[in-house]
Design an enzyme around this catalytic site. Structure first.
Site, short mmCIF file in Angstrom:
data_model
loop_
_atom_site.label_atom_id
_atom_site.label_comp_id
_atom_site.label_asym_id
_atom_site.label_seq_id
_atom_site.Cartn_x
_atom_site.Cartn_y
_atom_site.Cartn_z
N GLU A 28 0.82 -1.22 0.00
CA GLU A 28 0.00 0.00 0.00
C GLU A 28 0.86 1.26 0.00
O GLU A 28 1.90 1.32 0.63
CB GLU A 28 -0.95 0.03 1.21
N GLY A 29 0.38 2.27 -0.69
CA GLY A 29 1.12 3.51 -0.88
C GLY A 29 0.94 4.52 0.24
O GLY A 29 0.14 4.33 1.17
N ASN A 31 -0.40 7.56 0.48
CA ASN A 31 -1.65 8.27 0.76
C ASN A 31 -2.77 7.35 1.20
O ASN A 31 -3.70 7.79 1.88
CB ASN A 31 -2.05 9.12 -0.44
N HIS A 266 -2.79 16.46 -11.16
CA HIS A 266 -2.13 15.22 -10.68
C HIS A 266 -2.39 14.12 -11.70
O HIS A 266 -3.54 13.70 -11.90
CB HIS A 266 -2.63 14.77 -9.31
N LEU A 267 -1.32 13.69 -12.32
CA LEU A 267 -1.42 12.69 -13.38
C LEU A 267 -0.73 11.41 -12.89
O LEU A 267 0.49 11.28 -12.96
CB LEU A 267 -0.73 13.24 -14.62
N ARG A 268 -1.53 10.50 -12.36
CA ARG A 268 -0.98 9.25 -11.84
C ARG A 268 -0.72 8.31 -12.99
O ARG A 268 -1.60 8.13 -13.85
CB ARG A 268 -1.99 8.65 -10.85
N ASP A 345 4.57 18.33 -3.99
CA ASP A 345 3.69 18.28 -5.17
C ASP A 345 2.23 18.51 -4.77
O ASP A 345 1.50 19.26 -5.43
CB ASP A 345 3.80 16.90 -5.85
N THR A 362 -5.65 7.82 -4.28
CA THR A 362 -5.70 8.46 -2.96
C THR A 362 -4.78 9.67 -2.91
O THR A 362 -4.96 10.56 -2.09
CB THR A 362 -5.34 7.47 -1.82
N PHE A 363 -3.78 9.71 -3.79
CA PHE A 363 -2.90 10.88 -3.91
C PHE A 363 -3.75 12.10 -4.29
O PHE A 363 -3.62 13.17 -3.70
CB PHE A 363 -1.82 10.60 -4.96
#
Ligand SMILES: C[C@@H]1O[C@H](OP(=O)(O)OP(=O)(O)OC[C@H]2O[C@@H](n3cnc4c(=O)[nH]c(N)nc43)[C@H](O)[C@@H]2O)[C@@H](O)[C@H](O)[C@@H]1O
Length: 403
Positions: A28-29, A31, A266-268, A345, A362-363
């Site tokens: 899990e990341g 955010n 925000h470009l994931r 960012d 979630t970011f």
């Protein structure tokens, strides 16, 4: 002796406290982990109504997305990313190193590994429940020669668990409270795989109080603010984004913040495109949308936060030469680490006149919340890119801030 008095008044309550620790599934990341903190904070709020408990903040590290080479990214204390006094205005928290110093040893008395129910749950019959059950998956803990349990423990190799067992849970975080208060007298209890707990009340007042208390560390905000000033002509004064260091004193009417005259994006990419998900745009698609938004909102500048790999970044530069990015030097990266750069960012995106993010990241969600706290009109916040072949491109939900 004043000094002595101050010290004892600080450590005295903790001397009697019980310690709650937790960890999250390794993949899990950052955010998503911030989201899990909110759930666990709610559990702590339930516990402190009955007993003295303190939350031990799980050190950051070994995150799958933090791939910058040659930088030591384990055992990172929370204070590198968040403002601890602000967290403490919501619930009592301490760093792991302080727990080690206070508790006098590298032992965690009880580890509960949270899991689902082997039998799953029958549709239509949702009920909150919790039971001590045999472990379903292979344990990530093994016994050493003294019969103590070794585990990852955030990279602290000397830490041991005295007892490890599994709990099947289905429900919100506070469902664990009775187990911690009645079933165990362990002074330190760790909940592993804490992401298995759900929110008590997503988007409610307690949710927002905890979220508001997660103030970014000042040194990162300063870097973000300097960048806004230098490259985006953006200052709080001109942009009407008034910030109060004390989150408990901050209450801004939605719609009063103007934001800097730039588009925040925000470009994931990375694992979001590898799965070829329908709701993620191509670079061409994203740039087309960016240009159209810049035209509509009469913005000449665009700030892009992205985790795109080198080749994609190069392509993006060609397609969008006016793009501004925060590109840290190696020294800056070593100082702030991948987590700090992510925060910078997010901070810059949070101050833009208009923001557009990536579906279900979630970011992006954390940026939405930051903008909600700053008092932006929801229309300028809850926007996302659409996939080229997406038929019904539903936009993100507005979770209205509650005070
Ligand atoms: C597929 C899922 O994706 C979920 O990611 P998602 O919600 O986008 O968001 P995060 O949980 O933050 O994980 C994505 C990570 O990738 C990096 N990253 C992504 N976008 C940016 C960006 O614009 N700037 C910077 N500096 N870094 C970025 C950063 O380390 C961030 O924490 C994960 O939490 C889940 O565990 C799972 O992997």
């Amino acid at each position: 002796d004043l000094k002595c008095g101050t010290e004892s008044s600080l450590s005295f309550p903790f001397a009697l406290s019980r310690y709650l620790l937790y960890d999250v599934n390794p993949p899990e990341g950052f955010n998503l982990r911030r989201d899990v903190y909110i759930r666990v904070a709610l559990l702590l709020k339930t516990l402190v109504k009955r007993e003295a408990w303190v939350l031990v903040l799980p050190p950051w590290g070994r995150l799958y997305h933090w791939q910058s080479p040659d930088i030591h990214q384990v055992q990172i204390p929370w204070s590198e990313f968040f403002d601890l006094p602000s967290l403490n205005k919501n619930i009592p928290v301490i760093e792991y190193e302080q727990f080690l110093a206070e508790s006098g040893g590298p032992f965690i008395e009880q580890v509960y590994v949270l899991q689902g129910y082997a039998e799953g749950w029958k549709e239509g019959t949702w009920e909150e429940k919790i039971d001590e059950r045999p472990c379903i998956d292979q344990l990530m803990y093994s016994k050493d020669k003294h019969e103590y349990y070794r585990g990852w423990f955030w990279g602290y190799e000397e830490t041991r668990g005295l007892n490890v067992s599994c709990l099947s849970v289905q429900g919100s975080a506070s469902i664990i409270a009775p187990v911690l208060l009645k079933n165990t007298s362990a002074r330190s209890v760790m909940l592993d795989r804490a992401e298995n707990l759900l929110h008590d009340h997503y988007g409610g007042r307690d949710y927002w109080n905890t979220r508001r208390s997660m103030v970014f560390a000042k040194h990162l905000r300063v870097v973000g603010d300097d960048f806004r000033n230098k490259y985006l002509d953006s200052t709080d004064e001109a942009d009407k984004t008034h910030y109060n260091e004390d989150w408990t004193q901050m209450k801004v009417q939605l719609g009063t913040a103007l934001g800097g005259s730039y588009l925040g994006v925000h470009l994931r990419r990375k694992d979001f495109i590898w799965g070829h998900r329908e709701d993620v745009p191509t670079l061409h698609g994203a740039v087309k949308k960016i240009h159209s938004l810049m035209e509509i909102y009469k913005l000449k500048k665009v700030f892009v936060a992205t985790d795109a790999i080198e080749e994609e970044s190069e392509e993006l530069k060609k397609l969008l030469p006016e793009m501004v990015r925060f590109e840290p030097t190696w020294e800056e990266l070593e100082l702030y680490k991948d987590g700090g750069v992510a925060i910078i960012d997010q901070w810059i995106c949070a101050h833009a006149r208009y923001f557009i993010g990536t579906s279900v990241s979630t970011f992006s969600f954390r940026i939405h919340e930051e903008r909600e706290i700053l008092g932006f009109d929801p229309k300028t916040t809850y926007n996302r890119f659409c996939g080229e072949k997406e038929k019904n491109c539903e936009q993100p939900t507005h979770w209205k801030i509650v005070y």
